[in-house]
Design a protein around this motif. Structure first.
Motif, PDB file in Angstrom:
ATOM      1  N   ARG A 219     -40.499  -5.124 -23.198  1.00 27.12           N
ATOM      2  CA  ARG A 219     -39.262  -5.180 -23.991  1.00 27.12           C
ATOM      3  C   ARG A 219     -39.297  -4.162 -25.131  1.00 27.12           C
TER       4      ARG A 219
ATOM      5  N   ARG B 141     -40.970  -1.369 -25.183  1.00 28.19           N
ATOM      6  CA  ARG B 141     -40.852  -0.028 -24.588  1.00 28.19           C
ATOM      7  C   ARG B 141     -39.405   0.253 -24.181  1.00 28.19           C
ATOM      8  N   ASP B 142     -38.756  -0.719 -23.569  1.00 30.04           N
ATOM      9  CA  ASP B 142     -37.382  -0.540 -23.115  1.00 30.04           C
ATOM     10  C   ASP B 142     -36.458  -0.244 -24.296  1.00 30.04           C
ATOM     11  N   TYR B 143     -36.635  -0.972 -25.378  1.00 34.51           N
ATOM     12  CA  TYR B 143     -35.802  -0.761 -26.567  1.00 34.51           C
ATOM     13  C   TYR B 143     -36.031   0.630 -27.151  1.00 34.51           C
ATOM     14  N   HIS B 144     -37.310   1.004 -27.293  1.00 31.49           N
ATOM     15  CA  HIS B 144     -37.615   2.260 -27.973  1.00 31.49           C
ATOM     16  C   HIS B 144     -37.313   3.490 -27.125  1.00 31.49           C
ATOM     17  N   GLU B 145     -37.284   3.327 -25.817  1.00 38.30           N
ATOM     18  CA  GLU B 145     -36.903   4.465 -24.973  1.00 38.30           C
ATOM     19  C   GLU B 145     -35.472   4.917 -25.261  1.00 38.30           C
ATOM     20  N   ARG B 146     -34.660   4.003 -25.776  1.00 43.75           N
ATOM     21  CA  ARG B 146     -33.275   4.341 -26.102  1.00 43.75           C
ATOM     22  C   ARG B 146     -33.176   5.129 -27.413  1.00 43.75           C
ATOM     23  N   GLN B 147     -34.270   5.185 -28.166  1.00 45.93           N
ATOM     24  CA  GLN B 147     -34.283   5.946 -29.420  1.00 45.93           C
ATOM     25  C   GLN B 147     -34.748   7.388 -29.225  1.00 45.93           C
ATOM     26  N   ASP B 148     -35.253   7.693 -28.047  1.00 44.24           N
ATOM     27  CA  ASP B 148     -35.864   9.003 -27.816  1.00 44.24           C
ATOM     28  C   ASP B 148     -34.836  10.113 -28.029  1.00 44.24           C
ATOM     29  N   GLN B 149     -35.115  11.004 -28.967  1.00 45.88           N
ATOM     30  CA  GLN B 149     -34.184  12.090 -29.278  1.00 45.88           C
ATOM     31  C   GLN B 149     -34.538  13.341 -28.478  1.00 45.88           C
ATOM     32  N   LYS B 150     -33.528  14.062 -28.051  1.00 50.01           N
ATOM     33  CA  LYS B 150     -33.724  15.271 -27.261  1.00 50.01           C
ATOM     34  C   LYS B 150     -33.342  16.509 -28.072  1.00 50.01           C
TER      35      LYS B 150
ATOM     36  N   TYR C   3     -38.417   7.969 -33.673  1.00 52.64           N
ATOM     37  CA  TYR C   3     -38.123   9.101 -34.555  1.00 52.64           C
ATOM     38  C   TYR C   3     -39.218   9.337 -35.588  1.00 52.64           C
TER      39      TYR C   3
END
Length: 435
Positions: free
Chosen positions: A98, A100-109, A389
């Motif tokens: 859970r 990991r799933d949440y924080h993957e949505r924070q990954d900035q490109k 971040y």
């Protein structure tokens, strides 16, 4: 022994001063702690492994010949994962998934765009090369902190996560090691205290220097992090745990009392506050507090925390409750009300916001998904939860075309000469086309 909790009323003329007194917390560092930490850091910086070994023997009573002996192998981490009870292994894995799933949505490109002159502008997002994770040891062993600190680093793309954890008298916590295995920690050293922070900041012959140090610790660890900031990045200097509950008076008082306990049991300085427009409900929660306190394992800690730092605040309505909450800017905020979405619109400052009667703050500590490393002591006014971040840095990208260099060079020239910086101006002017 009955706990008498401070009562505040937002309608009273001296409410502001009473609230300020309630929130006051002395975070000044004891002179002796400061001197001790500076000495330890200097020794580690100048003497490396030898100093780490000496302090580990002195503080953790571990006598080994080399720092290499203090490193836990990946095989040892995997063994810990296999040997812990099945229910703990499943719970750790579910929590990790859970988080990991949440924080993957924070990954900035990284991103770029081109303006009308053909000039390219953008931002390159790059993970840190190496992050250091401090994990408390001994009695205060928190595998949940391993997940919350290491997983965002790995999601960010950090190549190497180095974990340090003290093992006083050689006592190892397998649950912490299992969490390190699940989270993908690369190296683990059984070193703690200010000496571990120094080793991560400056590097030794065996322990590599990192770019940023994250994770909770005692006063010596917090002071050491403050001292090395600038040499490395740090997450934050955390104060005591806090919870603020806004309730409309319709939640079971026992639930609210236990929610307040969930932070009060951390330590005597923790702060638990309940705000409600229902005065009878405040009375009911105080009754629940005194009824439930004798059933708690950490009753003495809770009693001190509730007596010294807790408060029951009466307000006119939920809107006023939100205003008081914004002034406090709590670490954890529970909106235990009928319509939390409506009240959320009025909330400006909080580390984490828990929506509705069924959302216990404790779920956020372990397995909800969002990070439990949160700003304390009112710093939610300007800072955020730990996230992906925090393990990324951003570089600006600027690529002028000939046309763009001509056009913007004229602007730069005027501004540079206005500041009296002739070399700046001429550097830009060299790229300007002669009319």
């Amino acid at each position: 022994m009955t706990v008498n909790i401070k009562r505040l009323n937002a309608s009273q003329s001296d409410f502001d001063s009473q609230l300020a007194t309630l929130l006051a917390w002395d975070d000044s560092v004891d002179h002796q702690v400061n001197e001790s930490v500076r000495h330890i850091l200097h020794e580690v910086k100048t003497r490396g492994d030898k100093a780490v070994l000496e302090f580990t023997e002195k503080f953790d009573r571990l006598n080994v010949a080399s720092v290499a002996e203090l490193e836990m192998s990946q095989a040892r981490l995997r063994q810990a994962l296999k040997t812990i009870p099945e229910d703990q292994r499943v719970a750790l894995q579910q929590a990790a998934d859970r988080v990991r799933d949440y924080h993957e949505r924070q990954d900035q490109k990284s991103w770029q765009y081109q303006d009308e002159d053909g000039t390219v502008l953008g931002q390159k997002v790059t993970p840190l090369d190496r992050a250091g994770l401090y994990v408390p040891g001994g009695k205060a062993a928190y595998p949940s902190s391993v997940l919350m600190n290491a997983i965002p680093a790995k999601v960010a793309g950090v190549a190497e996560v180095i974990m340090v954890v003290p093992t006083p008298d050689g006592v190892v916590n397998d649950l912490v090691l299992a969490a390190a295995a699940i989270a993908g920690v690369d190296r683990v050293f059984t070193v703690g205290g200010a000496q571990a922070v120094g080793a991560l900041a400056y590097g030794t012959e065996t322990i590599p220097a990192v770019d940023k140090i994250v994770g909770p610790g005692n006063i010596y660890v917090a002071t050491a992090k403050r001292e090395v900031f600038g040499t490395v990045g740090i997450d934050m200097i955390a104060g005591p745990s806090e919870i603020l509950v806004i309730c409309d008076g319709k939640t079971d008082p026992d639930w609210i009392a236990m929610d307040l306990f969930s932070q009060a049991e951390h330590d005597e300085q923790a702060q638990s506050i309940l705000i409600s427009p229902d005065a009878d409900f405040l009375n009911a929660v105080e009754t629940s507090i005194n009824k439930l306190l004798p059933t708690m394992e950490r009753a003495d800690i809770i009693r001190t925390s509730m007596t010294d730092r807790a408060a029951l605040i009466h307000v006119a309505d939920l809107s006023e409750a939100a205003k008081v909450s914004n002034r406090i800017a709590p670490e954890h905020l529970e909106l235990s009300v009928e319509n939390p979405e409506a009240l959320l619109e009025e909330i400006r400052h909080a580390g984490a916001i828990f929506m509705g009667r069924y959302t216990a703050e404790a779920l956020g500590d372990y397995c909800a998904g969002p990070n439990h490393v949160l700003p304390t002591s009112g710093t939610a006014r300007f800072s955020s939860p730990l996230g992906v971040y925090d393990f990324q840095k951003r570089s600006s990208i600027i690529g002028f075309s000939a046309k763009g260099a001509d056009r913007m060079g004229r602007v730069a020239s005027v501004l540079a000469r206005g500041e009296g910086l002739t070399a700046h101006a001429r550097s830009a002017e060299y790229r300007i086309k002669n009319d």
